[in-house]
Motif scaffolding. Structure first.
Motif, PDB file in Angstrom:
ATOM      1  N   THR A  38       9.167 -13.565  12.213  1.00  0.00           N
ATOM      2  CA  THR A  38       8.324 -13.314  11.040  1.00  0.00           C
ATOM      3  C   THR A  38       7.194 -12.385  11.454  1.00  0.00           C
ATOM      4  N   TYR A  39       6.962 -11.337  10.656  1.00  0.00           N
ATOM      5  CA  TYR A  39       5.946 -10.341  11.003  1.00  0.00           C
ATOM      6  C   TYR A  39       5.279  -9.824   9.734  1.00  0.00           C
ATOM      7  N   HIS A  40       4.188  -9.082   9.902  1.00  0.00           N
ATOM      8  CA  HIS A  40       3.593  -8.350   8.780  1.00  0.00           C
ATOM      9  C   HIS A  40       3.000  -7.052   9.308  1.00  0.00           C
ATOM     10  N   VAL A  41       2.850  -6.081   8.421  1.00  0.00           N
ATOM     11  CA  VAL A  41       2.340  -4.761   8.781  1.00  0.00           C
ATOM     12  C   VAL A  41       0.811  -4.812   8.840  1.00  0.00           C
ATOM     13  N   VAL A  42       0.238  -4.353   9.942  1.00  0.00           N
ATOM     14  CA  VAL A  42      -1.222  -4.297  10.087  1.00  0.00           C
ATOM     15  C   VAL A  42      -1.739  -2.863  10.094  1.00  0.00           C
ATOM     16  N   ASP A  43      -0.881  -1.903  10.406  1.00  0.00           N
ATOM     17  CA  ASP A  43      -1.271  -0.488  10.416  1.00  0.00           C
ATOM     18  C   ASP A  43      -0.195   0.309   9.673  1.00  0.00           C
ATOM     19  N   PRO A  44      -0.376   0.506   8.342  1.00  0.00           N
ATOM     20  CA  PRO A  44       0.669   1.192   7.564  1.00  0.00           C
ATOM     21  C   PRO A  44       0.983   2.593   8.080  1.00  0.00           C
ATOM     22  N   ARG A  45      -0.041   3.313   8.565  1.00  0.00           N
ATOM     23  CA  ARG A  45       0.208   4.669   9.045  1.00  0.00           C
ATOM     24  C   ARG A  45       1.165   4.647  10.245  1.00  0.00           C
ATOM     25  N   LYS A  46       0.914   3.756  11.214  1.00  0.00           N
ATOM     26  CA  LYS A  46       1.816   3.639  12.362  1.00  0.00           C
ATOM     27  C   LYS A  46       3.215   3.224  11.920  1.00  0.00           C
ATOM     28  N   ALA A  47       3.278   2.277  10.994  1.00  0.00           N
ATOM     29  CA  ALA A  47       4.574   1.760  10.562  1.00  0.00           C
ATOM     30  C   ALA A  47       5.436   2.852   9.945  1.00  0.00           C
ATOM     31  N   VAL A  48       4.804   3.852   9.317  1.00  0.00           N
ATOM     32  CA  VAL A  48       5.553   4.928   8.673  1.00  0.00           C
ATOM     33  C   VAL A  48       5.749   6.116   9.602  1.00  0.00           C
ATOM     34  N   CYS A  49       4.709   6.458  10.358  1.00  0.00           N
ATOM     35  CA  CYS A  49       4.747   7.686  11.163  1.00  0.00           C
ATOM     36  C   CYS A  49       5.397   7.506  12.527  1.00  0.00           C
ATOM     37  N   VAL A  54       0.868  -1.179   0.000  1.00  0.00           N
ATOM     38  CA  VAL A  54       0.000   0.000   0.000  1.00  0.00           C
ATOM     39  C   VAL A  54       0.904   1.228   0.000  1.00  0.00           C
ATOM     40  N   GLY A  55       0.339   2.349  -0.425  1.00  0.00           N
ATOM     41  CA  GLY A  55       1.084   3.593  -0.418  1.00  0.00           C
ATOM     42  C   GLY A  55       0.524   4.539   0.627  1.00  0.00           C
ATOM     43  N   VAL A  56       1.356   4.984   1.558  1.00  0.00           N
ATOM     44  CA  VAL A  56       0.946   5.945   2.586  1.00  0.00           C
ATOM     45  C   VAL A  56       1.223   7.346   2.034  1.00  0.00           C
ATOM     46  N   VAL A  57       0.152   8.170   1.948  1.00  0.00           N
ATOM     47  CA  VAL A  57       0.244   9.465   1.277  1.00  0.00           C
ATOM     48  C   VAL A  57       0.379  10.591   2.299  1.00  0.00           C
ATOM     49  N   PHE A  58       1.303  11.502   2.009  1.00  0.00           N
ATOM     50  CA  PHE A  58       1.469  12.716   2.801  1.00  0.00           C
ATOM     51  C   PHE A  58       1.352  13.910   1.859  1.00  0.00           C
ATOM     52  N   LEU A  59       0.463  14.847   2.208  1.00  0.00           N
ATOM     53  CA  LEU A  59       0.298  16.086   1.450  1.00  0.00           C
ATOM     54  C   LEU A  59       0.726  17.244   2.333  1.00  0.00           C
ATOM     55  N   ASP A  60       1.715  17.981   1.860  1.00  0.00           N
ATOM     56  CA  ASP A  60       2.294  19.083   2.640  1.00  0.00           C
ATOM     57  C   ASP A  60       2.739  18.604   4.017  1.00  0.00           C
ATOM     58  N   GLY A  61       3.265  17.367   4.067  1.00  0.00           N
ATOM     59  CA  GLY A  61       3.807  16.811   5.302  1.00  0.00           C
ATOM     60  C   GLY A  61       2.795  16.191   6.232  1.00  0.00           C
ATOM     61  N   ARG A  62       1.514  16.213   5.872  1.00  0.00           N
ATOM     62  CA  ARG A  62       0.469  15.639   6.727  1.00  0.00           C
ATOM     63  C   ARG A  62      -0.078  14.358   6.111  1.00  0.00           C
ATOM     64  N   PHE A  63      -0.396  13.388   6.986  1.00  0.00           N
ATOM     65  CA  PHE A  63      -0.968  12.135   6.509  1.00  0.00           C
ATOM     66  C   PHE A  63      -2.287  12.395   5.792  1.00  0.00           C
ATOM     67  N   ALA A  64      -2.455  11.816   4.585  1.00  0.00           N
ATOM     68  CA  ALA A  64      -3.649  12.090   3.784  1.00  0.00           C
ATOM     69  C   ALA A  64      -4.393  10.842   3.347  1.00  0.00           C
ATOM     70  N   GLY A  65      -3.900   9.654   3.680  1.00  0.00           N
ATOM     71  CA  GLY A  65      -4.628   8.450   3.304  1.00  0.00           C
ATOM     72  C   GLY A  65      -3.686   7.346   2.859  1.00  0.00           C
ATOM     73  N   VAL A  66      -4.307   6.240   2.417  1.00  0.00           N
ATOM     74  CA  VAL A  66      -3.559   5.058   1.989  1.00  0.00           C
ATOM     75  C   VAL A  66      -4.018   4.679   0.586  1.00  0.00           C
ATOM     76  N   LEU A  67      -3.071   4.395  -0.297  1.00  0.00           N
ATOM     77  CA  LEU A  67      -3.369   4.021  -1.677  1.00  0.00           C
ATOM     78  C   LEU A  67      -3.291   2.508  -1.843  1.00  0.00           C
TER      79      LEU A  67
END
Length: 370
Positions: free
Chosen positions: A211-222, A150-163
């Motif tokens: 072994t792990y996987h990402v469940v919350d992309p926003r947390k994983a990035v931010c 998935v793609g974690v989107v930031f607009l002007d440095g703020r979280f804006a959603g997931v692609l």
């Protein structure tokens, strides 16, 4: 004819009549005579086969109203762009400005898009992105999210959603766009060769894997800049806590229990990073050279003691069996006689038997036995 100019306009053309630099009129199909004794007039014949009228004085031509019925005019401000489809095929993206496209010759369709919403979404997004010309690429920031990510989107440095996986596009200059791709598939990290002291003060090296996987992309990035590296450090700490609380014999006897306890410690730390632990396993416990030699001696001594115990147990069982047999034969003379006959039979069957009789008493005993 003196003072006149002849201009011919074909069926797919129009003439733009200028005098002294000012637009005068639009000339339709046919032959036209322009009176110009002082050479101050000029006619530009343009083709309507080209979808758009491109002219440096387009604003003057539009303002005159002469294009009515011949062309459609669009005026884009800074908050709008336009997608142009010609004869059913995507052609270009129009930036802010004034445009005029001819009617009748080509099938021209123009879609006005509001760029105050930075993300560009369209039913034919793939078609648009595949046919962008250099001018259009200056208008759009494009990319693609890979399968399983998935793609974690930031607009002007703020979280804006997931692609979701697939192509994406954002309008340039509407916002500063950053897309961080996060892999959602299961991933394994190795925790190799860290030295740990057990509860009984034995230094050992431990190799493990998680072994792990990402469940919350926003947390994983931010939450942190590198969640994989952070999980690696947390796994090290969890394993040190578990091994430090156990003695060496307990670790060697049940590595799975130690791994399960470490996974329990690691799980809440991973959740705070937007991750979920699937498995945590201890692959190897490596002892120092002197400790390994000592453990080998202990093992050898244990095995020797076990072998000696088994030998003694078998000897005891054999003696007990012999004692029981002797007691049974003493209590039953008939069984004793049968036993003697069995022994004699084995002796006779084993080869030639020579019987030498001496004293009379011995011969009598042999005859009695037979």
């Amino acid at each position: 004819m003196f003072g006149f100019k002849r201009v011919k306009v074909r069926g797919y053309e129009v003439g733009l009549h200028f005098r002294d630099g000012e637009f005068r009129e639009l000339l339709d199909v046919g032959s036209h005579w322009i009176f110009d004794p002082f050479n101050r007039a000029g006619v530009e014949v343009v083709s309507r086969r080209a979808p758009f009228l491109a002219h440096e004085k387009l604003d003057l031509i539009v303002k005159s109203g002469a294009l009515k019925g011949y062309a459609e005019v669009i005026d884009l401000n800074d908050d709008h762009r336009a997608l142009v489809w010609i004869d059913g095929r995507f052609a270009r993206v129009l930036s802010p400005g004034q445009y005029a496209f001819w009617l009748g010759q080509r099938d021209v369709r123009v879609e006005i898009v509001d760029v105050r919403s930075p993300r560009f979404e369209h039913d034919d997004l793939k078609v648009v992105l595949q046919n962008l010309n250099p001018a259009a690429r200056d208008q759009l920031e494009t990319g693609s999210v890979n399968r399983g990510c998935v793609g974690v989107v930031f607009l002007d440095g703020r979280f804006a959603g997931v692609l979701d996986p697939g192509p994406w596009a954002f309008w340039k200059r509407s916002a500063e766009v950053r897309v961080v791709e996060v892999d959602l598939r299961e991933t394994t990290i190795d925790v190799p060769g860290q030295e740990i002291i057990s509860a009984d003060k034995v230094t050992l090296r431990l190799n493990a894997s998680a072994t792990y996987h990402v469940v919350d992309p926003r947390k994983a990035v931010c939450t942190i800049d590198d969640h994989k590296q952070a999980l690696y450090r947390e796994a090290q700490l969890a394993l040190r806590a578990v091994v430090g609380g156990r003695e060496l014999d307990a670790l060697l006897a049940d590595k799975e229990a130690a791994a399960a306890e470490a996974a329990g410690l690691l799980a809440p730390r991973a959740e705070a990073l937007g991750l979920a632990i699937v498995t945590l396993g201890v692959r190897d416990l490596i002892l120092p050279g002197d400790m390994k030699e000592l453990m080998n001696k202990v093992t050898e001594a244990k095995k020797a003691a076990e072998a000696n115990l088994i030998t003694r147990r078998e000897e005891t069982a054999a003696l007990r069996s012999q004692a029981n047999t002797a007691r049974l034969l003493a209590d039953n003379p008939t069984l004793m006689r049968l036993r003697e006959l069995e022994v004699l039979e084995k002796v006779v069957a084993g080869g030639k038997l020579n019987v030498i009789l001496g004293e009379k008493g011995l011969s009598d005993r042999v005859l009695n036995l037979l």
